[in-house]
Design a protein around this motif. Structure first.
Motif, PDB file in Angstrom:
ATOM      1  N   LEU A  50     -10.768  -9.909   0.974  1.00  0.00           N
ATOM      2  CA  LEU A  50     -10.916  -9.105  -0.304  1.00  0.00           C
ATOM      3  C   LEU A  50      -9.783  -7.970  -0.358  1.00  0.00           C
ATOM      4  O   LEU A  50      -9.292  -7.448   0.657  1.00  0.00           O
ATOM      5  N   ALA A  51      -9.153  -7.655  -1.672  1.00  0.00           N
ATOM      6  CA  ALA A  51      -8.264  -6.963  -1.760  1.00  0.00           C
ATOM      7  C   ALA A  51      -8.193  -6.321  -3.126  1.00  0.00           C
ATOM      8  O   ALA A  51      -8.881  -6.783  -3.860  1.00  0.00           O
ATOM      9  N   LEU A  52      -7.762  -5.061  -3.223  1.00  0.00           N
ATOM     10  CA  LEU A  52      -8.154  -4.154  -4.323  1.00  0.00           C
ATOM     11  C   LEU A  52      -6.465  -3.944  -5.059  1.00  0.00           C
ATOM     12  O   LEU A  52      -5.777  -3.496  -4.221  1.00  0.00           O
ATOM     13  N   VAL A  53      -6.345  -4.141  -6.294  1.00  0.00           N
ATOM     14  CA  VAL A  53      -5.223  -3.568  -6.980  1.00  0.00           C
ATOM     15  C   VAL A  53      -5.675  -2.397  -7.939  1.00  0.00           C
ATOM     16  O   VAL A  53      -6.525  -2.596  -8.607  1.00  0.00           O
TER      17      VAL A  53
ATOM     18  N   ALA B  24      -5.480  -2.441  -0.016  1.00  0.00           N
ATOM     19  CA  ALA B  24      -5.401  -1.933  -1.447  1.00  0.00           C
ATOM     20  C   ALA B  24      -3.870  -1.726  -1.828  1.00  0.00           C
ATOM     21  O   ALA B  24      -3.264  -1.274  -0.997  1.00  0.00           O
ATOM     22  N   SER B  25      -3.610  -2.442  -3.064  1.00  0.00           N
ATOM     23  CA  SER B  25      -2.308  -2.181  -3.506  1.00  0.00           C
ATOM     24  C   SER B  25      -2.493  -1.170  -4.836  1.00  0.00           C
ATOM     25  O   SER B  25      -3.489  -1.408  -5.560  1.00  0.00           O
ATOM     26  N   VAL B  26      -1.969   0.103  -4.365  1.00  0.00           N
ATOM     27  CA  VAL B  26      -2.351   1.176  -5.547  1.00  0.00           C
ATOM     28  C   VAL B  26      -0.701   1.732  -6.101  1.00  0.00           C
ATOM     29  O   VAL B  26       0.073   2.008  -5.317  1.00  0.00           O
ATOM     30  N   TYR B  27      -0.637   1.785  -7.213  1.00  0.00           N
ATOM     31  CA  TYR B  27       0.739   2.085  -7.692  1.00  0.00           C
ATOM     32  C   TYR B  27       0.870   3.466  -7.427  1.00  0.00           C
ATOM     33  O   TYR B  27       0.439   4.455  -7.840  1.00  0.00           O
TER      34      TYR B  27
ATOM     35  N   GLU C  12       1.728  -8.254  -3.983  1.00  0.00           N
ATOM     36  CA  GLU C  12       1.648  -7.934  -2.420  1.00  0.00           C
ATOM     37  C   GLU C  12       0.269  -7.957  -2.107  1.00  0.00           C
ATOM     38  O   GLU C  12       0.085  -8.426  -0.895  1.00  0.00           O
ATOM     39  N   ALA C  13      -0.647  -7.668  -3.073  1.00  0.00           N
ATOM     40  CA  ALA C  13      -1.966  -8.146  -2.845  1.00  0.00           C
ATOM     41  C   ALA C  13      -2.366  -9.550  -2.535  1.00  0.00           C
ATOM     42  O   ALA C  13      -3.017 -10.083  -1.757  1.00  0.00           O
ATOM     43  N   VAL C  14      -1.680 -10.364  -3.298  1.00  0.00           N
ATOM     44  CA  VAL C  14      -1.784 -11.991  -3.222  1.00  0.00           C
ATOM     45  C   VAL C  14      -1.096 -12.261  -1.889  1.00  0.00           C
ATOM     46  O   VAL C  14      -1.776 -12.984  -1.263  1.00  0.00           O
TER      47      VAL C  14
END
Lengths: 126, 386
Positions: free
Chosen positions: B362-365, B276-279, B342-344
């Motif tokens: 799978l990735a989550l943003v 996961a990319s998390v701000y 970064e998720a890409v």
């Protein structure tokens, strides 16, 4: 301030609030449709969307919901949310206290301050 | 699982600069746009949709459409702060699916480090909330700090647990040659850094960096002709949380609602997500989002992030393997763009080998934007390899 409407922060919807706080009274809004109080004050009720809101003088008593101390300001400002007895939680400052003594849950009471912008504003003391 | 949306992320680019002394804002937008288009294998002539946030009051989109020499048929300028770029991808997909454009370009650039721009804008008094917050010194950091204080009060979340967020991202940043802060830090170093707004220390705060990034979203027809690995969007959601007339609750974010929409549309749950990319505007921002995304029960986020819980290869969930806003980059004081990039990279298998999650599909943003403690937006996106 003699003419609140000349200040950019004041508009016709909130003029009564500013006049009252200048006299040491904290006004919030009540709603005749749903009986819930709200803050900041609006002509409509944000809870039920009715237009039947009216000014209510709050007791000025509440408790600290959360706070922080701005360590790089001089003097260090205590920014807080205070939960009023009447329900709404409002964005404010805690004044006249040693920041080290401020606690979530502490009872506080209204103490009007003068803001940097030249407005009387509702702040709270422990 | 639900079918993916009929548009794809085909190109991304993160500007390598962190201090743009000799470049204008226009040049930064131009360079990230060119970078993302080159990454996709497209050119400016292909672009027929353009999205930008920034300062709408100065008709920002018109200035940059003019500067870049674009001829868009679709324009978007939703500005929710750092989450805007996730929202822009969602809106670009909607426009492409509706047949309104085929190649949408999204750019972000800013120079808060060399330009000296403050994170907090000049008060705009006619906004209804401003007169009831500005006189009390509302600033970005105090609205986040009060969330951290209340979360600690209700759930016993400690400063050590918050510090682990920064520690984890510093472990990732050591492998990123462009990261602004590449040194691995310890929990003690975070706690010993100066207190800025209790309980947040300097190292609980993201960096201030110049730079930018861009994303190219394309239609299925355009995507077929491109060589780079495509990333599909399985689902996304937007939400806004505010003071609700005084019913303030600082212990959760709008992510609770945006994530529900995104998960449902994607047909997945938190249990399916390994990256996961998390701000990470602040450490508390990550901790509350981790809970609201369903990776940990409400109140248990502290335990989840502690002891390397977010470090790739160590914890159950890898987060912000570029080093995030806390260590890598925070262009224009807005973190959503670099989160998508970064998720890409992760989904293409192009993250640094030391932090790449193996076999990722799978990735989550997730990003929040605005002021966490007063009013903010959240945008959640589930991405997959195509």
């Amino acid at each position: 301030m003699s003419d609140y409407l000349s200040h950019p922060a004041v508009n016709p919807e909130t003029l009564e609030f500013w006049k009252a706080i200048g006299q040491g009274k904290l006004l919030i809004k009540g709603c005749r449709a749903c009986n819930e109080a709200h803050f900041y004050p609006r002509a409509h009720c944000p809870h039920c969307d009715a237009d039947e809101t009216h000014w209510v003088e709050a007791s000025g008593r509440g408790s600290i919901y959360s706070f922080t101390v701005m360590r790089r300001e001089n003097p260090q400002r205590v920014v807080a949310y205070v939960a009023l007895e009447e329900g709404p939680t409002i964005f404010t400052n805690i004044v006249g206290a040693d920041p080290a003594d401020v606690r979530i849950g502490a009872p506080v009471h209204l103490q009007v301050s003068q803001s940097q912008e030249g407005l009387p504003v509702p702040t709270f003391a422990m | 699982m639900a079918a993916h949306r009929r548009a794809f992320i085909a190109g991304v680019f993160e500007h390598p600069t962190r201090k743009a002394v000799n470049k204008s804002l226009g040049q930064l937008h131009r360079e990230v746009a060119a970078g993302a288009l080159a990454d996709a294998g497209l050119t400016r002539a292909d672009v027929d949709g353009y999205f930008v946030a920034g300062d709408n009051t100065n008709l920002y989109p018109l200035s940059f459409i003019d500067y870049l020499g674009l001829r868009p048929k679709v324009i978007g300028a939703t500005d929710t702060g750092g989450s805007a770029y996730v929202t822009h991808v969602g809106q670009a997909i909607e426009a492409i699916e509706a047949g309104k454009c085929e190649v949408a370009l999204i750019t972000l650039a800013g120079k808060p480090r060399t330009g000296g721009a403050a994170a907090d804008p000049v008060p705009d008094w006619p906004l209804p909330d401003v007169p009831f917050e500005q006189p009390f010194g509302r600033a970005v950091i105090n609205t986040y700090a009060m969330c951290a204080a209340r979360h600690a009060y209700e759930y016993g979340t400690t400063s050590e647990q918050l510090a682990w967020v920064k520690v984890a991202f510093s472990h990732h940043a050591q492998h990123n040659p462009n990261a602004m802060l590449r040194n691995v830090v310890t929990v003690d170093e975070v706690l010993e850094s100066p207190m800025i707004a209790d309980p947040l220390h300097r190292l609980d705060c993201c960096v201030v960096s110049d730079g930018g990034g861009a994303i190219v979203v394309v239609s299925e027809a355009v995507a077929k002709a491109l060589a780079r690995p495509l990333v599909a969007v399985r689902g996304y959601g937007d939400a806004v949380k505010h003071q609700a007339g005084g019913k303030v609750d600082l212990t959760y974010t709008a992510t609770r609602w945006s994530a529900a929409v995104a998960y449902e549309e994607a047909g997945v749950t938190a249990a399916d997500i390994r990256y996961a990319s998390v701000y990470d505007s602040f450490t508390i921002t990550v901790l509350e989002q981790i809970e609201d995304l369903g990776f940990a029960e409400k109140g248990k986020g502290g335990a989840f992030v502690a002891d390397g819980g977010l470090i790739s290869g160590v914890g159950r969930l890898a987060v912000n393997t570029d080093g995030g806003g806390l260590c890598n980059n925070h262009p224009a004081n807005r973190g959503g763009m670099t989160k998508i990039i970064e998720a890409v990279r992760q989904l293409r298998g192009e993250a640094h080998p030391a932090v790449q999650v193996p076999g990722l599909e799978l990735a989550l943003v997730n990003a929040t934007g605005g002021w966490l403690g007063t009013r903010h937006a959240a945008a959640t996106m589930i991405l997959e390899t195509k």
